[in-house]
Scaffold this motif. Structure first.
Motif, PDB file in Angstrom:
ATOM      1  N   LEU A 123       0.849  -1.164  -0.028  1.00  0.00           N
ATOM      2  CA  LEU A 123      -0.079  -0.127  -0.070  1.00  0.00           C
ATOM      3  C   LEU A 123       0.938   1.384  -0.060  1.00  0.00           C
ATOM      4  CD1 LEU A 123      -2.945   1.265   0.094  1.00  0.00           C
ATOM      5  CD2 LEU A 123      -2.611   1.388   2.524  1.00  0.00           C
ATOM      6  N   PHE A 124       2.107   1.315   0.900  1.00  0.00           N
ATOM      7  CA  PHE A 124       2.667   2.511   0.763  1.00  0.00           C
ATOM      8  C   PHE A 124       3.457   2.527  -0.400  1.00  0.00           C
ATOM      9  CE2 PHE A 124       2.188   1.483   5.399  1.00  0.00           C
ATOM     10  CZ  PHE A 124       1.518   2.782   5.900  1.00  0.00           C
ATOM     11  N   HIS A 125       4.151   1.699  -1.014  1.00  0.00           N
ATOM     12  CA  HIS A 125       4.714   1.627  -2.181  1.00  0.00           C
ATOM     13  C   HIS A 125       3.891   2.443  -3.454  1.00  0.00           C
ATOM     14  CE1 HIS A 125       7.316  -1.251  -0.490  1.00  0.00           C
ATOM     15  NE2 HIS A 125       8.088  -1.102  -1.285  1.00  0.00           N
ATOM     16  N   SER A 126       2.424   2.157  -3.513  1.00  0.00           N
ATOM     17  CA  SER A 126       1.612   2.491  -4.482  1.00  0.00           C
ATOM     18  C   SER A 126       1.426   4.092  -4.063  1.00  0.00           C
ATOM     19  CB  SER A 126       0.170   1.841  -4.361  1.00  0.00           C
ATOM     20  OG  SER A 126       0.475   0.406  -4.963  1.00  0.00           O
ATOM     21  N   LYS A 127       1.009   4.382  -2.829  1.00  0.00           N
ATOM     22  CA  LYS A 127       0.886   5.707  -2.250  1.00  0.00           C
ATOM     23  C   LYS A 127       2.148   6.573  -2.814  1.00  0.00           C
ATOM     24  CE  LYS A 127      -2.561   4.998   0.976  1.00  0.00           C
ATOM     25  NZ  LYS A 127      -3.536   6.157   0.590  1.00  0.00           N
ATOM     26  N   TYR A 128       3.380   6.219  -2.224  1.00  0.00           N
ATOM     27  CA  TYR A 128       4.494   6.958  -2.831  1.00  0.00           C
ATOM     28  C   TYR A 128       4.646   7.193  -4.384  1.00  0.00           C
ATOM     29  CZ  TYR A 128       9.416   8.442  -2.714  1.00  0.00           C
ATOM     30  OH  TYR A 128      10.388   9.195  -2.676  1.00  0.00           O
ATOM     31  N   ALA A 129       4.565   6.026  -4.746  1.00  0.00           N
ATOM     32  CA  ALA A 129       4.371   6.006  -6.591  1.00  0.00           C
ATOM     33  C   ALA A 129       3.579   6.775  -6.969  1.00  0.00           C
ATOM     34  CB  ALA A 129       4.030   4.661  -6.953  1.00  0.00           C
ATOM     35  N   GLU A 130       2.420   7.206  -6.229  1.00  0.00           N
ATOM     36  CA  GLU A 130       1.164   8.101  -7.031  1.00  0.00           C
ATOM     37  C   GLU A 130       1.962   9.374  -6.690  1.00  0.00           C
ATOM     38  OE1 GLU A 130      -2.125   7.072  -4.997  1.00  0.00           O
ATOM     39  OE2 GLU A 130      -2.409   5.109  -6.050  1.00  0.00           O
ATOM     40  N   ILE A 131       2.723   9.736  -5.577  1.00  0.00           N
ATOM     41  CA  ILE A 131       3.021  11.162  -5.349  1.00  0.00           C
ATOM     42  C   ILE A 131       4.385  11.497  -6.430  1.00  0.00           C
ATOM     43  CG2 ILE A 131       4.627  12.312  -3.639  1.00  0.00           C
ATOM     44  CD1 ILE A 131       3.036  10.943  -1.140  1.00  0.00           C
ATOM     45  N   LEU A 132       5.047  10.497  -6.542  1.00  0.00           N
ATOM     46  CA  LEU A 132       6.078  10.500  -7.598  1.00  0.00           C
ATOM     47  C   LEU A 132       5.510  10.763  -9.151  1.00  0.00           C
ATOM     48  CD1 LEU A 132       8.626   7.759  -6.398  1.00  0.00           C
ATOM     49  CD2 LEU A 132       8.971  10.234  -6.230  1.00  0.00           C
ATOM     50  N   TYR A 133       4.467  10.058  -9.240  1.00  0.00           N
ATOM     51  CA  TYR A 133       4.105  10.340 -10.669  1.00  0.00           C
ATOM     52  C   TYR A 133       3.323  11.877 -10.503  1.00  0.00           C
ATOM     53  CZ  TYR A 133       0.891   9.634 -14.885  1.00  0.00           C
ATOM     54  OH  TYR A 133       0.405  10.106 -15.872  1.00  0.00           O
ATOM     55  N   SER A 134       2.729  12.021  -9.546  1.00  0.00           N
ATOM     56  CA  SER A 134       2.170  13.555  -9.576  1.00  0.00           C
ATOM     57  C   SER A 134       3.272  14.522  -9.686  1.00  0.00           C
ATOM     58  CB  SER A 134       1.511  13.898  -8.436  1.00  0.00           C
ATOM     59  OG  SER A 134       0.359  13.000  -8.169  1.00  0.00           O
ATOM     60  N   LEU A 135       4.406  14.371  -9.121  1.00  0.00           N
ATOM     61  CA  LEU A 135       5.588  15.197  -9.203  1.00  0.00           C
ATOM     62  C   LEU A 135       6.314  15.153 -10.665  1.00  0.00           C
ATOM     63  CD1 LEU A 135       7.037  14.886  -5.770  1.00  0.00           C
ATOM     64  CD2 LEU A 135       5.657  16.854  -6.611  1.00  0.00           C
ATOM     65  N   GLY A 136       5.873  14.338 -11.612  1.00  0.00           N
ATOM     66  CA  GLY A 136       6.495  14.002 -12.814  1.00  0.00           C
ATOM     67  C   GLY A 136       7.751  13.086 -13.048  1.00  0.00           C
ATOM     68  N   ASP A 137       7.892  12.374 -11.843  1.00  0.00           N
ATOM     69  CA  ASP A 137       9.202  11.532 -11.648  1.00  0.00           C
ATOM     70  C   ASP A 137       8.447  10.040 -12.283  1.00  0.00           C
ATOM     71  OD1 ASP A 137      11.353  10.176 -11.290  1.00  0.00           O
ATOM     72  OD2 ASP A 137      11.741  10.474  -9.157  1.00  0.00           O
ATOM     73  N   PHE A 138       8.317   9.834 -13.324  1.00  0.00           N
ATOM     74  CA  PHE A 138       7.642   8.808 -14.101  1.00  0.00           C
ATOM     75  C   PHE A 138       8.504   7.675 -14.009  1.00  0.00           C
ATOM     76  CE2 PHE A 138       5.957  12.390 -16.586  1.00  0.00           C
ATOM     77  CZ  PHE A 138       4.930  12.464 -16.035  1.00  0.00           C
ATOM     78  N   ALA A 139       9.810   7.601 -14.030  1.00  0.00           N
ATOM     79  CA  ALA A 139      10.718   6.420 -14.160  1.00  0.00           C
ATOM     80  C   ALA A 139      10.796   5.943 -12.572  1.00  0.00           C
ATOM     81  CB  ALA A 139      12.124   6.852 -14.534  1.00  0.00           C
ATOM     82  N   THR A 140      10.981   6.912 -11.624  1.00  0.00           N
ATOM     83  CA  THR A 140      10.901   6.281 -10.174  1.00  0.00           C
ATOM     84  C   THR A 140       9.444   5.796  -9.621  1.00  0.00           C
ATOM     85  OG1 THR A 140      12.917   7.884  -9.692  1.00  0.00           O
ATOM     86  CG2 THR A 140      11.530   6.817  -7.782  1.00  0.00           C
ATOM     87  N   ALA A 141       8.498   6.395 -10.111  1.00  0.00           N
ATOM     88  CA  ALA A 141       7.193   5.857  -9.990  1.00  0.00           C
ATOM     89  C   ALA A 141       6.955   4.494 -10.567  1.00  0.00           C
ATOM     90  CB  ALA A 141       6.167   6.924 -10.418  1.00  0.00           C
ATOM     91  N   ARG A 142       7.389   4.491 -11.588  1.00  0.00           N
ATOM     92  CA  ARG A 142       7.390   3.291 -12.437  1.00  0.00           C
ATOM     93  C   ARG A 142       7.795   1.853 -11.537  1.00  0.00           C
ATOM     94  NH1 ARG A 142      10.201   2.180 -18.035  1.00  0.00           N
ATOM     95  NH2 ARG A 142      11.932   2.102 -16.481  1.00  0.00           N
ATOM     96  N   LYS A 143       8.993   2.222 -11.020  1.00  0.00           N
ATOM     97  CA  LYS A 143       9.700   1.184  -9.950  1.00  0.00           C
ATOM     98  C   LYS A 143       8.822   0.918  -8.791  1.00  0.00           C
ATOM     99  CE  LYS A 143      14.436   2.989 -11.309  1.00  0.00           C
ATOM    100  NZ  LYS A 143      15.631   3.473 -10.821  1.00  0.00           N
TER     101      LYS A 143
END
Length: 101
Positions: free
Chosen positions: A1-21
């Motif tokens: 759950l926390f991985h997904s939430k953090y990924a969503e934040i990264l995606y919102s910030l435009g860091d797509f590669a890290t969000a993908r990870k």
């Protein structure tokens, strides 16, 4: 759950590669019922594919991840719904990218 939430934040910030990870890690931790992370992974792969800075080897890996996430998503939810939603999102993403330039 926390991985997904953090990924969503990264995606919102435009860091797509890290969000993908992080979306991929979330799927690895919970492979059976993780539609949110699968959809997030798909969104990241589309955003990265639309980025002109992508290297050829990244595009190959990105395509493989896109197909993986799409196949898993279709197993979880109605196949037509996934395809239609992603097609609309991809069209909106491309249109937004075109008008921003």
């Amino acid at each position: 759950l926390f991985h997904s939430k953090y990924a969503e934040i990264l995606y919102s910030l435009g860091d797509f590669a890290t969000a993908r990870k992080y979306f991929a890690q979330s799927i690895e931790l919970n492979p059976d019922r993780n539609a949110r992370a699968l959809f997030g992974l798909t969104m990241c792969t589309v955003a990265i594919a639309n980025c002109s800075k992508s290297r050829p080897e990244d595009k190959t890996h990105n395509t493989e991840l896109y197909q993986f996430a799409l196949n898993k998503l279709q197993a979880v939810v109605a196949p037509g719904a996934v395809r239609d939603t992603l097609a609309r999102w991809r069209a909106d993403s491309v249109a937004a990218t075109s008008t921003a330039m």
